[in-house]
Design an enzyme around this catalytic site. Structure first.
Site, PDB file in Angstrom:
ATOM      1  N   ARG A   1      -2.159  -0.830   5.500  1.00  0.00           N
ATOM      2  CA  ARG A   1      -3.373  -1.336   4.844  1.00  0.00           C
ATOM      3  C   ARG A   1      -3.095  -2.686   4.183  1.00  0.00           C
ATOM      4  O   ARG A   1      -3.959  -3.556   4.104  1.00  0.00           O
ATOM      5  CB  ARG A   1      -3.878  -0.330   3.800  1.00  0.00           C
ATOM      6  CG  ARG A   1      -4.556   0.879   4.401  1.00  0.00           C
ATOM      7  CD  ARG A   1      -4.898   1.905   3.338  1.00  0.00           C
ATOM      8  NE  ARG A   1      -3.724   2.628   2.865  1.00  0.00           N
ATOM      9  CZ  ARG A   1      -3.747   3.530   1.894  1.00  0.00           C
ATOM     10  NH1 ARG A   1      -4.873   3.805   1.269  1.00  0.00           N
ATOM     11  NH2 ARG A   1      -2.652   4.161   1.547  1.00  0.00           N
TER      12      ARG A   1
ATOM     13  N   CYS B   1       0.869  -1.179   0.000  1.00  0.00           N
ATOM     14  CA  CYS B   1       0.000   0.000   0.000  1.00  0.00           C
ATOM     15  C   CYS B   1       0.901   1.222   0.000  1.00  0.00           C
ATOM     16  O   CYS B   1       1.769   1.340  -0.859  1.00  0.00           O
ATOM     17  CB  CYS B   1      -0.970  -0.022   1.178  1.00  0.00           C
ATOM     18  SG  CYS B   1      -0.177  -0.114   2.795  1.00  0.00           S
TER      19      CYS B   1
END
Lengths: 99, 282
Positions: free
Chosen positions: B238, B233
């Site tokens: 994430r 990410c």
């Protein structure tokens, strides 16, 4: 909420001219709501970001210029959607009342 | 791994939060969130100051991790239950981190802090005291951590999954939209990477979708089950969420998280970058 500065949380150190800011406050019958969660959805409805509201019910996003949808989640409340347009160098200011 | 081993519900946590051998740990992007109220008995881990080296860009080393968990009162045989804000991004990152150092029993609270708050469950301000322990970590398990050279070599060879939002993937945004956008690195994505935003794996309330829905999601995105997978990410938190889905919930074998992610890749000199919504060619 009375007397609070618009936007509430300081933008010191942020070059506002380079950002497309969307910010505001979530209220219920005029009172700030915290905790609540505000989601920023793009023009296809896809999730882009989410923030919890501050103690004073406030939220802020640094979006890209264009059309967005804000979705507010709060305890004992159905999700509330609100459309907004972000423009570079400007601050789009909203009050979202859950009523 | 499977959902039963890796994930616990808010109701389960409420029932077991006083049990011996269960340690609740809150990890947030907003590190002050714990101080305003947390699940009873939970301790706090600050991912910026406690999990990262304070000079180099890297994790704390094995000895530092051992010292940290000993100081926090976590034992090797404790079941660590992680939760946090941002739909568990940083809690999933900490989950991956605990696995990296070989902790056996780690679980994630489904829905994290958001689900807990939206349910109207109790948060307290009392900070628990835990007796110090003597924690022993294992060497880092690099079968779940990808480094930059491996990522460059994976272009067109392995599954690369970019879990950022479509606008970040295409290069229209440099960071999640709750953060300022001015950054030094180039915008775009790694050639051949598919874009499956982490958020597609979660419901609005932050809980994970069903195994069936999740499997279909990655299948539709073109994930080749016969190949190894690397998720990335912007800074690796994430993608920990997606690593958790692929490895811990769906049980795919060779899945790595690239914690250097776009802030490293987008700053490398000479590597290929693709702009726009399509994955692009190797």
């Amino acid at each position: 909420m009375c007397g609070a500065t618009k936007g509430g949380v300081s933008l010191d150190g942020v070059d506002v001219a380079k950002e497309a800011i969307v910010q505001g406050v979530v209220t219920r019958s005029g009172e700030p709501v915290s905790p609540a969660y505000v989601r920023l959805l793009d023009r296809s409805g896809e999730f882009t970001a989410e923030v919890p509201t501050s103690a004073t019910g406030q939220f802020r996003f640094f979006a890209a210029p264009g059309e967005w949808t804000l979705r507010v989640l709060a305890p004992q409340n159905d999700a509330v959607d609100r459309k907004v347009v972000a423009t570079r160098g400007e601050i789009a200011e909203l009050e979202i009342d859950l009523a | 791994m499977s959902r039963e081993n890796a994930l616990v519900s808010a109701a389960w946590v409420e029932e077991h939060l006083d049990d011996d051998g269960i340690v609740l740990v809150e990890v947030d992007e907003d590190t002050t969130s714990y101080d305003g109220g947390h699940i009873k008995g939970a301790i706090k881990l600050d991912w910026t100051t406690e999990l990262q080296d304070q000079v180099r860009r890297d994790f704390v080393n094995k000895q530092q991790f051992e010292a940290l968990l000993s100081e926090k009162g976590v034992s090797n045989d404790d079941t660590v239950v992680l939760y946090g804000g941002n739909n568990n991004w940083f809690a999933a990152y900490a989950y991956w981190y605990f696995k990296l150092y070989g902790h056996e029993n780690v679980k994630l609270l489904d829905g994290g802090r958001k689900k807990w708050e939206l349910d109207g469950r109790e948060l307290v301000q009392e900070v628990p005291t835990r007796e110090k322990t003597s924690y022993t970590a294992k060497e880092q398990d690099h079968s779940i951590r990808a480094f930059r050279d491996e990522v460059v070599e994976a272009i067109g060879v392995k599954n690369l999954i970019d879990v950022r939002s479509p606008d970040e993937f295409a290069g229209r945004l440099m960071a999640p939209a709750h953060l300022p956008q001015e950054q030094a690195q180039r915008a775009g994505h790694i050639p051949t990477a598919g874009n499956v935003p982490w958020s597609k794996a979660a419901n609005d309330d932050g809980t994970f979708k069903s195994d069936e829905e999740l499997r279909q999601l990655y299948k539709d995105a073109g994930l080749d089950e016969s190949k190894d997978t690397i998720a990335y990410c912007r800074i690796g938190e994430r993608s920990s969420h997606t690593w958790f889905v692929l490895k811990e919930l769906l049980g795919y074998e060779n899945v790595k998280n690239y914690d250097g992610s776009w802030t490293e890749y987008g700053s490398l000199v000479g590597v290929p970058v693709v702009l726009g919504d399509e994955p692009g060619n190797a």
